[in-house]
Design a protein around this motif. Structure first.
Motif, short mmCIF file in Angstrom:
data_model
loop_
_atom_site.label_atom_id
_atom_site.label_comp_id
_atom_site.label_asym_id
_atom_site.label_seq_id
_atom_site.Cartn_x
_atom_site.Cartn_y
_atom_site.Cartn_z
N GLY A 107 0.80 -1.22 0.00
CA GLY A 107 0.00 0.00 0.00
C GLY A 107 0.82 1.26 0.00
O GLY A 107 0.29 2.36 0.23
N THR A 116 2.26 3.00 -2.46
CA THR A 116 1.90 3.98 -3.49
C THR A 116 0.67 4.77 -3.08
O THR A 116 0.64 6.01 -3.21
CB THR A 116 1.66 3.28 -4.83
OG1 THR A 116 2.85 2.60 -5.24
CG2 THR A 116 1.30 4.30 -5.90
N SER A 117 -0.33 4.10 -2.57
CA SER A 117 -1.55 4.80 -2.14
C SER A 117 -1.26 5.76 -0.99
O SER A 117 -1.76 6.90 -0.98
CB SER A 117 -2.62 3.79 -1.72
OG SER A 117 -3.04 3.01 -2.82
N ARG A 144 0.68 8.85 -2.23
CA ARG A 144 -0.20 9.77 -2.96
C ARG A 144 -1.18 10.47 -2.02
O ARG A 144 -1.47 11.65 -2.18
CB ARG A 144 -0.95 9.02 -4.05
CG ARG A 144 -0.08 8.57 -5.21
CD ARG A 144 -0.87 7.75 -6.21
NE ARG A 144 -0.04 7.31 -7.33
CZ ARG A 144 -0.44 6.46 -8.26
NH1 ARG A 144 -1.66 5.92 -8.20
NH2 ARG A 144 0.36 6.11 -9.25
N ALA A 145 -1.67 9.74 -1.04
CA ALA A 145 -2.65 10.30 -0.12
C ALA A 145 -2.04 11.40 0.74
O ALA A 145 -2.66 12.43 0.99
CB ALA A 145 -3.24 9.20 0.76
N TRP A 159 -10.08 3.54 -3.10
CA TRP A 159 -8.77 3.15 -3.61
C TRP A 159 -8.89 1.89 -4.45
O TRP A 159 -8.21 1.75 -5.48
CB TRP A 159 -7.80 2.91 -2.45
CG TRP A 159 -7.47 4.16 -1.69
CD1 TRP A 159 -7.94 5.42 -1.93
CD2 TRP A 159 -6.61 4.27 -0.56
NE1 TRP A 159 -7.43 6.30 -1.01
CE2 TRP A 159 -6.61 5.63 -0.16
CE3 TRP A 159 -5.86 3.35 0.18
CZ2 TRP A 159 -5.87 6.08 0.94
CZ3 TRP A 159 -5.12 3.80 1.26
CH2 TRP A 159 -5.12 5.15 1.62
N ASP A 165 -8.38 8.72 -6.87
CA ASP A 165 -7.13 9.35 -6.46
C ASP A 165 -7.03 9.38 -4.93
O ASP A 165 -7.86 10.01 -4.28
CB ASP A 165 -7.06 10.77 -7.02
CG ASP A 165 -5.72 11.45 -6.73
OD1 ASP A 165 -4.85 10.82 -6.12
OD2 ASP A 165 -5.58 12.62 -7.13
N PRO A 166 -6.01 8.73 -4.34
CA PRO A 166 -5.89 8.76 -2.88
C PRO A 166 -5.70 10.15 -2.31
O PRO A 166 -6.01 10.39 -1.14
CB PRO A 166 -4.65 7.88 -2.62
CG PRO A 166 -4.57 6.98 -3.80
CD PRO A 166 -5.02 7.83 -4.96
N HIS A 215 -9.65 9.68 0.72
CA HIS A 215 -8.98 8.90 1.75
C HIS A 215 -9.73 9.01 3.07
O HIS A 215 -10.44 9.97 3.32
CB HIS A 215 -7.52 9.35 1.93
CG HIS A 215 -7.36 10.81 2.21
ND1 HIS A 215 -6.87 11.70 1.28
CD2 HIS A 215 -7.62 11.55 3.33
CE1 HIS A 215 -6.83 12.91 1.81
NE2 HIS A 215 -7.28 12.84 3.05
#
Length: 206
Positions: free
Chosen positions: A74, A76-77, A80-81, A177, A182-183, A187
């Motif tokens: 996780g 990458t998420s 980005r978040a 997600w 888009d995170p 979120h």
């Protein structure tokens, strides 16, 4: 605050079946910080586990590094978040002995394999096998692999692993997600809590 050299021997962090260890929240839509900070440090004499993450030479600096303990954790998420931190690419970031110790955040899914990988990474750090100088381990982020509460065996394993890291945060299952949203804009509240904590820790130290 006293240091705990080997939390898996001196304190397991486990709780009776069906209960969570003190300071640990169960999974839910509002699950946020799991454990409060404790002063843990690497020490001599603890052998690393059977699997170890590599050390990667890094030329860039980062406020903190996201270290995925396994594929699909996780990272990458989360990156980005939060819009901060660098992906360590599943290896301990090594900047060289002349540079300050990097801040590292372990990331794992809430599966048995994911939690065991997180425990192996924490044990590697505790055994002083994660680079020189020892990285500043901020804690562990556990990303839910499914909605709802963890089954009792996984809760017990999560609590055990949480005993070997300074602090733990949980990110609940996020359907947006899964659907590719888009995170950065979709979120859970736990991400805001995590961002606030990491920025505070990297401003004041670990």
């Amino acid at each position: 605050m006293s240091h705990v050299d080997n939390p898996w021997v001196t304190h397991s962090g486990t709780a009776p079946p069906g209960e969570s260890a003190p300071g640990v929240e169960s999974y839910g839509e509002s699950a946020e910080q799991v454990t409060e900070g404790r002063a843990l440090r690497p020490h001599e004499g603890l052998p690393p586990g059977p699997t170890a993450l590599p050390l990667w030479q890094q030329s860039a600096r980062a406020r903190w590094w996201w270290l995925g303990c396994h594929g699909g954790a996780g990272v990458t998420s989360l990156q980005r978040a939060l819009g901060d931190g660098a992906d360590a690419l599943r290896g301990w970031p090594y900047l060289g002995p002349a540079h300050p110790a990097p801040h590292v955040v372990l990331v794992a899914r809430s599966t048995a394999a994911g939690l065991q990988a997180a425990q192996a990474a924490a044990r590697q750090w505790a055994a002083r096998q994660a680079g020189t100088p020892d990285p500043g381990l901020l804690g562990l982020v556990v990303v839910a692999d499914a909605p709802g509460r963890l089954p009792p065996p996984l809760r017990r394993l999560r609590d055990l692993v949480a005993g070997g890291v300074p602090r733990t945060w949980e990110i609940p299952f996020t359907e947006a997600w899964r659907l590719g949203e888009d995170p950065a804009t979709h979120h859970p509240r736990a991400v805001t809590t995590l961002a606030r904590a990491l920025h505070s820790l990297t401003e004041t130290g670990t």
